[in-house]
Scaffold this active site. Structure first.
Site, short mmCIF file in Angstrom:
data_model
loop_
_atom_site.label_atom_id
_atom_site.label_comp_id
_atom_site.label_asym_id
_atom_site.label_seq_id
_atom_site.Cartn_x
_atom_site.Cartn_y
_atom_site.Cartn_z
N CYS A 156 34.01 46.97 34.13
CA CYS A 156 34.60 47.23 35.45
C CYS A 156 35.97 46.57 35.56
CB CYS A 156 33.65 46.71 36.54
SG CYS A 156 34.28 46.97 38.19
N CYS B 294 36.79 45.08 38.97
CA CYS B 294 36.05 43.82 39.26
C CYS B 294 36.67 42.66 38.49
CB CYS B 294 34.59 43.91 38.83
SG CYS B 294 33.71 45.38 39.31
N ASP B 295 36.99 42.87 37.21
CA ASP B 295 37.29 41.74 36.32
C ASP B 295 38.74 41.67 35.85
OD1 ASP B 295 34.62 41.01 36.45
OD2 ASP B 295 34.05 42.24 34.74
#
Ligand code: NAP
Length: 305
Positions: free
Chosen positions: A132, A135-136
């Site tokens: 992701c 997300c990261d």
């Protein structure tokens, strides 16, 4: 056999949010989960994009959601669902140890990221291997990363990361991307994105964290030094159990709109398992709330018992 208002399948963000809303509507519910509660978010370190909770870890978020649902009265049972059928108006949801008779069902069973299956991927998951980018990605500011895949997710991830990282290697197994052409044009114009065509990742290397990848292509083998590897080779829903009851789209996702209603009365779909343009924590939570609210209306209006 146990009778209940709503069976929720999956204890990820969508399923637990649905349980919170179902309980607060005065309905009884059980959440059936085959693995750990929390779903995909437990694999994320810090969550930076959930409104109002910057910096919360995926693990803490999942624990809080679990506690909240249980405190409101949701039962959570760790068991896979082996069969589901409907004899109007009742649903029969079977697990190896019980059969639940329910007035409505919410499928919140998620979708899993496809895995490369190469050496190092599993071992370094969460230690530089991510599924992701939104997300990261921020954890790789100024670093070198690789994105694997040739679809829209890989192309958009690579573009997104090109704004954060020093360099982005885009690894695709064919010589043409299947992503939208406009995105591909922007991607190829980015000065810090290097595409590698007809290339496959043989190995992700590193001891405690990702240090590089070994690529194989018609030109031979090549090592790239990267600190992050974003695997974006698609998602796989696992909805075959539901196929006799309702329509799935060509990718196997529930064909359900923003009201989370499937083509089967009383069956709702929430979160990543539903056909939708954005699969994120916030949209999973929103789906859980909508699905449980719609299920409460359905149970109130359609079922007399
Ligand atoms: P996808 O379209 O299924 O693409 C997956 C990519 O990964 C393909 O390029 C595929 O290669 C490659 N791949 C699959 N298995 C692989 C493996 N084992 N090793 C190496 N490469 C592998 O998945 P997606 O990009 O996640 O998109 C999913 C859906 O969401 C699509 O319908 C997409 O259009 C949509 N989406 C839309 C948007 C948007 O409209 N803005 C954004 C994101 C996603 P091949 O090309 O060789 O098959």
């Amino acid at each position: 056999m146990e009778q209940i208002d709503i069976v929720i399948i999956g204890a990820g963000t969508a399923g637990l949010t649905a349980a919170i809303y179902a309980c607060r509507s005065g309905l009884s519910c059980v959440v059936l989960e085959e693995n750990m509660y929390g779903g995909q978010i437990v694999n994320t370190g810090e969550i930076e994009n959930y409104p109002g909770m910057p910096g919360v870890t995926g693990f803490d978020f999942a624990n809080a959601l679990h506690r909240q649902a249980e405190a409101l009265g949701a039962k959570i049972q760790f068991s896979p669902v082996s069969a589901i059928s409907k004899s109007d108006p009742w649903f029969y949801v079977e697990t190896p140890s019980a059969t639940w008779i329910a007035k409505a069902v919410i499928a919140a069973n998620g979708a899993v990221h496809r895995k490369l299956g190469c050496e190092g991927e599993e071992r370094l998951s969460g230690k530089g291997v991510s599924y992701c980018a939104t997300c990261d990605g921020a954890f790789f500011k100024g670093k070198s990363v690789a994105v694997v895949g040739g679809g829209n997710t890989a192309a958009e991830d690579a573009l997104y990361l090109s704004g954060i990282c020093r360099e982005v290697h885009l690894i695709h197994r064919r010589d043409q991307f299947r992503a939208h052409q406009a995105t591909v044009r922007r991607l190829l114009a980015a000065p810090n994105v290097t595409p590698h065509y007809q290339a496959t990742v043989q190995q992700i290397t590193g001891d405690k964290r990702v240090e590089g990848i070994l690529l194989s292509s018609p030109n031979g083998e090549q090592r790239l030094e990267v600190q992050g590897v974003f695997v974006a080779i698609g998602l796989s829903p696992n909805n075959q159990l539901f196929a006799p009851l309702c329509r799935l789209d060509e990718g196997g996702y529930f064909a359900a709109g923003e009201d989370c209603r499937t083509t089967c009365d009383g069956l709702f779909a929430a979160g990543d398992t539903r056909a939708k343009p954005l699969r994120q924590l916030v949209t999973a939570a929103a789906d859980g709330a909508v699905a449980a609210s719609m299920a409460a209306v359905y149970v109130g209006e359609r079922i007399k018992s």
